[in-house]
Each structure stands twice: as structure tokens, then as C-alpha cells.
Design an enzyme around this catalytic site. Structure first.
Site, PDB file in Angstrom:
ATOM      1  N   HIS A   1      69.591  84.496  72.939  1.00  0.00           N
ATOM      2  CA  HIS A   1      68.307  84.537  74.005  1.00  0.00           C
ATOM      3  C   HIS A   1      67.012  84.895  73.043  1.00  0.00           C
ATOM      4  O   HIS A   1      66.063  84.005  72.915  1.00  0.00           O
ATOM      5  CB  HIS A   1      68.543  84.972  75.225  1.00  0.00           C
ATOM      6  N   ASN A   2      67.112  86.269  72.428  1.00  0.00           N
ATOM      7  CA  ASN A   2      66.115  86.762  71.822  1.00  0.00           C
ATOM      8  C   ASN A   2      65.789  86.036  70.767  1.00  0.00           C
ATOM      9  O   ASN A   2      64.702  85.888  70.370  1.00  0.00           O
ATOM     10  CB  ASN A   2      66.602  88.364  71.417  1.00  0.00           C
TER      11      ASN A   2
ATOM     12  N   LYS B   1      72.707  87.520  74.902  1.00  0.00           N
ATOM     13  CA  LYS B   1      71.462  87.881  75.301  1.00  0.00           C
ATOM     14  C   LYS B   1      70.585  87.937  73.717  1.00  0.00           C
ATOM     15  O   LYS B   1      69.634  87.584  73.529  1.00  0.00           O
ATOM     16  CB  LYS B   1      71.459  89.168  75.641  1.00  0.00           C
TER      17      LYS B   1
ATOM     18  N   GLU C   1      63.725  83.278  71.608  1.00  0.00           N
ATOM     19  CA  GLU C   1      62.559  83.706  71.803  1.00  0.00           C
ATOM     20  C   GLU C   1      61.637  83.615  70.587  1.00  0.00           C
ATOM     21  O   GLU C   1      60.651  83.027  70.602  1.00  0.00           O
ATOM     22  CB  GLU C   1      62.576  84.938  72.479  1.00  0.00           C
TER      23      GLU C   1
ATOM     24  N   SER D   1      67.185  90.586  80.896  1.00  0.00           N
ATOM     25  CA  SER D   1      65.828  89.955  80.106  1.00  0.00           C
ATOM     26  C   SER D   1      64.798  89.622  81.295  1.00  0.00           C
ATOM     27  O   SER D   1      65.027  89.477  82.451  1.00  0.00           O
ATOM     28  CB  SER D   1      66.031  88.495  79.463  1.00  0.00           C
TER      29      SER D   1
HETATM   30  P1  NBP Z   1      63.723 102.489  76.124  1.00  0.00           P
HETATM   31  O1  NBP Z   1      64.270 101.586  74.931  1.00  0.00           O
HETATM   32  O2  NBP Z   1      61.964 103.233  75.528  1.00  0.00           O
HETATM   33  O3  NBP Z   1      64.450 103.598  76.180  1.00  0.00           O
HETATM   34  C1  NBP Z   1      64.062 104.874  76.949  1.00  0.00           C
HETATM   35  C2  NBP Z   1      65.245 105.645  77.654  1.00  0.00           C
HETATM   36  O4  NBP Z   1      66.254 106.058  76.644  1.00  0.00           O
HETATM   37  C3  NBP Z   1      64.704 106.888  78.397  1.00  0.00           C
HETATM   38  O5  NBP Z   1      65.789 107.059  79.328  1.00  0.00           O
HETATM   39  C4  NBP Z   1      64.684 107.855  77.245  1.00  0.00           C
HETATM   40  O6  NBP Z   1      65.072 109.325  77.858  1.00  0.00           O
HETATM   41  C5  NBP Z   1      66.354 107.696  76.672  1.00  0.00           C
HETATM   42  N1  NBP Z   1      66.579 107.908  75.352  1.00  0.00           N
HETATM   43  C6  NBP Z   1      66.016 107.934  74.126  1.00  0.00           C
HETATM   44 BR1  NBP Z   1      64.386 106.944  73.670  1.00  0.00          BR
HETATM   45  N2  NBP Z   1      66.266 108.684  73.003  1.00  0.00           N
HETATM   46  C7  NBP Z   1      67.437 109.395  73.674  1.00  0.00           C
HETATM   47  C8  NBP Z   1      68.327 110.382  73.105  1.00  0.00           C
HETATM   48  N3  NBP Z   1      68.277 110.790  71.891  1.00  0.00           N
HETATM   49  N4  NBP Z   1      69.036 110.889  74.082  1.00  0.00           N
HETATM   50  C9  NBP Z   1      69.050 110.502  75.305  1.00  0.00           C
HETATM   51  N5  NBP Z   1      68.266 109.552  75.658  1.00  0.00           N
HETATM   52  C10 NBP Z   1      67.595 109.097  74.865  1.00  0.00           C
HETATM   53  O7  NBP Z   1      63.327 102.038  77.400  1.00  0.00           O
HETATM   54  P2  NBP Z   1      63.369 100.567  77.747  1.00  0.00           P
HETATM   55  O8  NBP Z   1      61.913 100.045  77.244  1.00  0.00           O
HETATM   56  O9  NBP Z   1      63.188 100.859  79.289  1.00  0.00           O
HETATM   57  O10 NBP Z   1      64.597  99.773  77.572  1.00  0.00           O
HETATM   58  C11 NBP Z   1      65.635 100.188  77.963  1.00  0.00           C
HETATM   59  C12 NBP Z   1      67.052  99.436  77.085  1.00  0.00           C
HETATM   60  O11 NBP Z   1      66.586  98.028  77.720  1.00  0.00           O
HETATM   61  C13 NBP Z   1      66.657  99.321  75.783  1.00  0.00           C
HETATM   62  O12 NBP Z   1      67.994  99.263  75.255  1.00  0.00           O
HETATM   63  C14 NBP Z   1      65.777  98.229  75.467  1.00  0.00           C
HETATM   64  O13 NBP Z   1      66.149  97.569  74.231  1.00  0.00           O
HETATM   65  C15 NBP Z   1      66.134  97.091  76.459  1.00  0.00           C
HETATM   66  N6  NBP Z   1      65.331  96.220  76.934  1.00  0.00           N
HETATM   67  C16 NBP Z   1      63.909  96.563  76.938  1.00  0.00           C
HETATM   68  C17 NBP Z   1      63.302  95.498  77.435  1.00  0.00           C
HETATM   69  C18 NBP Z   1      61.732  95.925  77.546  1.00  0.00           C
HETATM   70  O14 NBP Z   1      60.895  94.783  77.775  1.00  0.00           O
HETATM   71  N7  NBP Z   1      61.206  97.188  77.385  1.00  0.00           N
HETATM   72  C19 NBP Z   1      63.524  94.483  77.881  1.00  0.00           C
HETATM   73  C20 NBP Z   1      65.051  94.202  77.846  1.00  0.00           C
HETATM   74  C21 NBP Z   1      65.839  94.970  77.484  1.00  0.00           C
HETATM   75  P3  NBP Z   1      63.797 110.369  77.552  1.00  0.00           P
HETATM   76  O15 NBP Z   1      62.939 109.737  78.953  1.00  0.00           O
HETATM   77  O16 NBP Z   1      64.482 111.442  77.916  1.00  0.00           O
HETATM   78  O17 NBP Z   1      62.901 109.898  76.438  1.00  0.00           O
END
Ligand code: NBP
Length: 485
Positions: free
Chosen positions: A189-190, A186, A193, A131
Site C-alpha cells: 500500500h505504501n 500495508k 502511495e 493506514s
Molecule cells: P511514532 O512513530 O512517533 O512513535 C511514538 C511512540 O513510540 C510513542 O509512544 C513513543 O513513546 C514510543 N517510543 C519511541 Br518514538 N521510542 C521509544 C523507545 N525507545 N522506547 C519506548 N517507546 C518509544 O508515533 P506515530 O506517528 O503515532 O506512529 C505509531 C506507529 O504507527 C509507527 O510504527 C508508525 O510508523 C505507524 N504509522 C504512523 C502513521 C502516521 O501518519 N503517523 C500512519 C500509519 C502508521 P514516548 O512518547 O515516550 O516518546
């Protein structure tokens, strides 16, 4: 390629990239891979430029072979089938004892399933909540790992070094428990939030729309609140948000459409609370408030049919602002009490031994709900590890007792003015229910027995003895089974 990386990170979106840079800053060599190679190239020549110990791989096998054994592969990809797909591609490339870590927002039953499936294959699985968003990932997130504990010694130092630190210097990361326990915590936590955000939004709405306090003045109010017992990231950013102006010089928030989105973790919390039978009313109200907000055009139409009560706020605005602050604090205590009730019920159901004080410590910094208040929660559980409910901890009991009169006044005033405060008021209703020795469930039981012969227990008999009455004189003696669904 000679295996030299300490860890591999798969998934180079915002979270993945920032975690890589954080790990690398702490001296770890990190291999990276992403489905779309162009993003790996852009990362390597952009944010990771000049970092020789960030190693880009463009083929999954090459990525896996670049890792020291036991191999540690962390997935930071979209939750759901994407995680399963990557796991099935990784399994043939890994050796027994290697570790897969899922750091995304996976649903905890998926993590439980994956932990067990991979254990059958000799692989160790960790499902960890991460988080703190982009900033947390880059400079210190709260990390909540669970799953196969045999993997913990191999990732402990990496995770604890990159994690946020509490004001006392303790890392906001510790082992949570088996199965999906890390992702469960987690998820809660959400959910919390969602509750915190809704409570803050309600106090803004009540003071702004109900009492005529300007957005600019409210910025200063929230800033003041942030120096007291409400000190937290969400109060801090709200104070900042209220001071940001649009191009025409008016507050930007006043131009933002009042229809809130959601990505599902609050909904999961609510669904699980219903499954467990835990009254997590405040988080659920927060989820439903977002849902109601999305009915924008229908609300616009309804507003033409029903006007708000035409009763202006009267009384001292400054005194009322302080009462609203007190109400927010009390409702927040209820929200966390409910969240810990749910964690405790899940722990009981799944036979997880959890350390509640340590969980509160993991949320103390680095994450979205970080606050001073969480230090008090850790202390409450450390003082009494068998604490049944946060509301019964002397510190919080005293705080809620003192806050209750102002809290009631605030809810009454909101109702009088016609300003919806579902989280503030449902928290108060929960508190009143929780502190009531007697509730009207006797009427519900009588009704159930009347129409469905569902039976009831009596106040003058031991629990577990069930009675049925032929209420109309025309029913039979047969009753329904006495079980709870
Ligand atoms: P995203 O949740 O947007 O995921 C992006 C990643 O997933 C990229 O590497 C993308 O590859 C890959 N991906 C997707 Br989308 N579809 C795919 C598919 N069909 N096959 C293979 N790869 C695929 O990124 P994020 O916001 O960095 O979050 C990553 C994780 O962390 C998620 O589970 C999210 O819920 C969690 N999270 C996010 C946050 C936040 O603030 N953003 C906070 C805490 C946790 P590509 O580049 O090739 O499209």
C-alpha cells in the site's frame, strides 16, 4: 484494579491517541499506557478529558491487569526494536491466549518472526497495517491484520467497527493472512502511495514547468480530475494544496524546497520486489525520484552545466491537459497492476492464500491511496479470482488500450521539453514490455553465454533444455550451472 477494559493501547503519539478516541466513540473501554507518563497525563486531561471509559495506566503491570481476558494489547509505537522491547516486557505479564497486536509500520519479516515466537509461548500475535494517518485513525482507518488467525475472532468486531467504510458500507478491514501478510499488504500500500504521489507530481511539473500552466490553474485542473475516473484522496489534496497561498499571496507550494523525504516503506517494497524478481518499476522509480530530489545542491550545480532544451511547448494547452490526465490514469493502472503482481508473488513464495479483491476493498476508503478506481479493482478480482494480472482484466485492458496513444504523446512531449517523467515513462516502458511477445533478452542470454558459459534456451526446443555455444571457437564445452539467483 478490576479488569474492565476491552482493549489496551500502548503508545500515545498521533496514531495511538486517535485510535483510542475512535475505539472509545464506538463504545469500547480502552486502557492506555505510554513510555513517557507525562504524555499519558496530557492525553487524559486533554483530548480524552471527560471520557471515563479511557483508563490511564502509569505502570505496565497495572495496564495489563486492567484488561478483560483474553487480553488485547495494541502497540502503536515506533517500528523496530521498540516493538520487541515492549513484547518482552509484556510476555511475563500476559496469560496463554492473550493477544498482542502491533499496529505500527513494522517490517513484515519481523511480524512473521514475532507471530511464531509468541505462538511458542501460547500468545496470539497480530501484525496489522493501519493506514490513513491522523484523520484515518480518528474517524476510520483502513486496517490490514495478519498473523495468528486464532486471534481474529477476538479483535474482529473492534477493528471492523472503527475501520473506514466503503461507499457501500463495507468495513475497510478484513483478515489478510498468516505471518506478516498484513504488514506485507500495508507495505505494498505504501509503495503504491509513493507511485501515486510521484505520478501526480510529474503531471504537475510537466504542465507547470513544461507548458506554462499556472499553479492556480492547476488547482482547478486537479479539482476537475477529481470528479472523474481519477477521483482519489491524493488528487483531492493536491487540488487543495495548489490553492493555498503563502503570506505574500503567492502559492505556498512554490516556496517548498524540492527535496522529498521518506521513512522507508517504499524502499522495503523495492528491495522485496528485487528479491522476488517482480518488475515493480514504477514504485522503485518513485523511491529513486525522492532520492534524486535530495541531491539539491548537486542539481543546482549541474543545472549550470546543462540547460534544458530551448523548445517551447506548442499546441493546444487544453487538449494536452486532457492527454496528461489520460496518461496519469494509464500509468496508475500499471502501478496497481505491478503492486498486485508483487503481492501475488509474495503469496506464492510464502504460501499465503490471499483475497485480492478484498485487499483492494480495504484500500477503498480510510487510507491514503483511497480512490474510486479501487472499486474497479475489487470488481476485476471478483469477476475473475484467478486473474493473472490487472492489465488483463477486460475493464483495465480496455482503459489502457484507449489511453495508450495519449500516454505516448505525453511521454514524447516531456522528453522533448526536457521535463523528467520517470514514473509516467517507466510505466509506459513496462506496458510495452509486458505486451511484447518478443523482447531482446535473447541478446542478453547470448552475451551471458559468450562471456560466462551461462547457457541459453532455444525457441525451437522445450523450455528447460539448456544450450551452450563456443562463440569464439576457443572456449571449452563446460557450461555454468543454469539457475536463477
Ligand atoms: P511514532 O512513530 O512517533 O512513535 C511514538 C511512540 O513510540 C510513542 O509512544 C513513543 O513513546 C514510543 N517510543 C519511541 Br518514538 N521510542 C521509544 C523507545 N525507545 N522506547 C519506548 N517507546 C518509544 O508515533 P506515530 O506517528 O503515532 O506512529 C505509531 C506507529 O504507527 C509507527 O510504527 C508508525 O510508523 C505507524 N504509522 C504512523 C502513521 C502516521 O501518519 N503517523 C500512519 C500509519 C502508521 P514516548 O512518547 O515516550 O516518546
Amino acid at each position: 484494579m478490576k479488569a474492565k477494559s476491552d482493549i489496551g493501547l500502548l503508545g500515545l503519539a498521533v496514531m495511538g491517541q486517535n485510535l483510542v478516541l475512535n475505539m472509545n466513540d464506538h463504545g469500547y473501554t480502552v486502557s492506555v499506557f505510554n513510555r513517557t507518563p507525562a504524555k499519558t497525563r496530557a492525553f487524559k486531561s486533554g483530548p480524552a478529558a471527560g471520557r471515563d471509559s479511557v483508563i490511564a495506566a502509569y505502570d505496565l503491570e497495572e495496564f495489563v491487569q486492567s484488561l478483560k481476558q483474553p487480553r488485547r494489547v495494541m502497540l502503536m509505537v515506533k517500528a523496530g526494536h521498540v516493538v520487541d522491547n515492549f513484547i518482552s516486557m509484556l510476555v511475563p505479564l500476559l496469560d496463554p491466549g492473550d493477544i498482542i497486536i502491533d499496529g505500527g509500520n513494522s517490517h513484515f519479516p519481523d511480524t512473521t518472526r514475532r507471530t511464531h515466537d509468541l505462538a511458542q509461548k501460547g500468545l496470539l500475535y497480530i501484525g496489522t497495517g493501519v493506514s490513513g494517518g491522523e484523520e484515518g485513525a480518528r474517524h476510520g482507518p483502513s486496517i490490514m491484520p495478519g498473523g495468528n488467525k486464532k486471534a481474529w475472532p477476538a479483535v474482529r468486531d473492534i477493528f471492523r467497527s472503527i475501520a473506514a467504510k466503503t461507499p457501500n458500507g463495507e468495513p475497510c478491514c478484513d483478515w489478510i493472512g498468516p505471518d506478516g501478510a498484513g504488514h506485507y499488504v500495508k507495505m505494498i500500500h505504501n509503495g503504491i502511495e509513493y507511485g501515486d504521489m510521484q505520478l501526480i507530481a510529474e503531471t504537475y511539473h510537466l504542465l507547470h514547468a513544461g507548458c506554462g500552466v499556472s499553479t492556480e490553474e492547476l488547482g482547478a485542473v486537479f479539482e476537475r480530475w477529481n470528479s472523474g475516473e481519477l477521483e482519489s484522496f491524493l488528487i483531492e489534496i493536491t487540488a487543495e494544496i495548489l490553492t493555498v497561498k503563502d503570506t505574500d499571496g503567492t502559492p505556498l507550494v512554490e516556496h517548498i524546497l524540492d527535496a522529498a523525504g521518506q521513512k522507508g516503506t517504499g524502499k522495503w517494497t523495492g528491495i522485496d520486489a528485487l528479491e522476488l524478481g517482480v518488475p515493480v518499476t514504477l514504485i522503485v522509480e518513485a523511491v529513486f525520484s525522492r532520492a534524486l530530489s535530495s541531491y539539491k545542491s548537486e542539481r543546482q550545480e549541474a543545472s549550470r552545466h546543462f540547460s534544458a532544451p530551448n523548445i517551447p511547448f506548442s499546441g493546444s494547452r487544453n487538449a494536452f491537459v486532457e492527454k496528461v490526465r489520460t496518461a496519469l490514469y494509464a500509468a496508475k493502472i500499471v502501478s496497481y497492476a505491478q503492486g498486485f503482481m508483487q503481492i501475488s508473488a509474495a503469496a506464492h513464495q510464502n504460501d499465503w492464500k490471499l483475497d485480492y479483491g478484498s485487499i483492494a476493498r480495504m484500500w477503498r476508503a480510510g487510507c491514503i491511496i483511497r480512490s474510486r478506481f479501487l472499486g474497479e479493482i475489487t470488481r476485476a478480482f471478483e469477476d475473475n479470482p484467478k486473474l493473472k494480472n490487472l492489465l488483463l482484466a477486460p475493464f483495465f485492458a480496455d482503459a489502457v488500450r484507449k489511453a495508450a496513444p495519449a500516454w505516448r504523446e505525453v511521454v514524447i512531449e516531456a522528453v522533448r521539453l526536457g521535463i523528467p517523467v520517470p514514473a509516467l515513462s517507466s510505466a509506459l516502458a513496462f506496458f510495452d514490455g509486458y505486451r511484447s511477445e518478443t523482447l531482446p533478452a535473447n541478446i542478453v542470454q547470448a552475451q551471458r553465454d559468450y562471456f560466462g558459459a551461462h547457457t541459453y534456451e532455444r525457441t525451437d526446443h522445450p523450455r528447460g533444455e539448456f544450450f551452450h555455444t563456443d562463440w569464439t571457437g576457443t572456449g571449452g564445452d563446460v557450461s555454468a550451472g543454469s539457475y536463477n539467483a
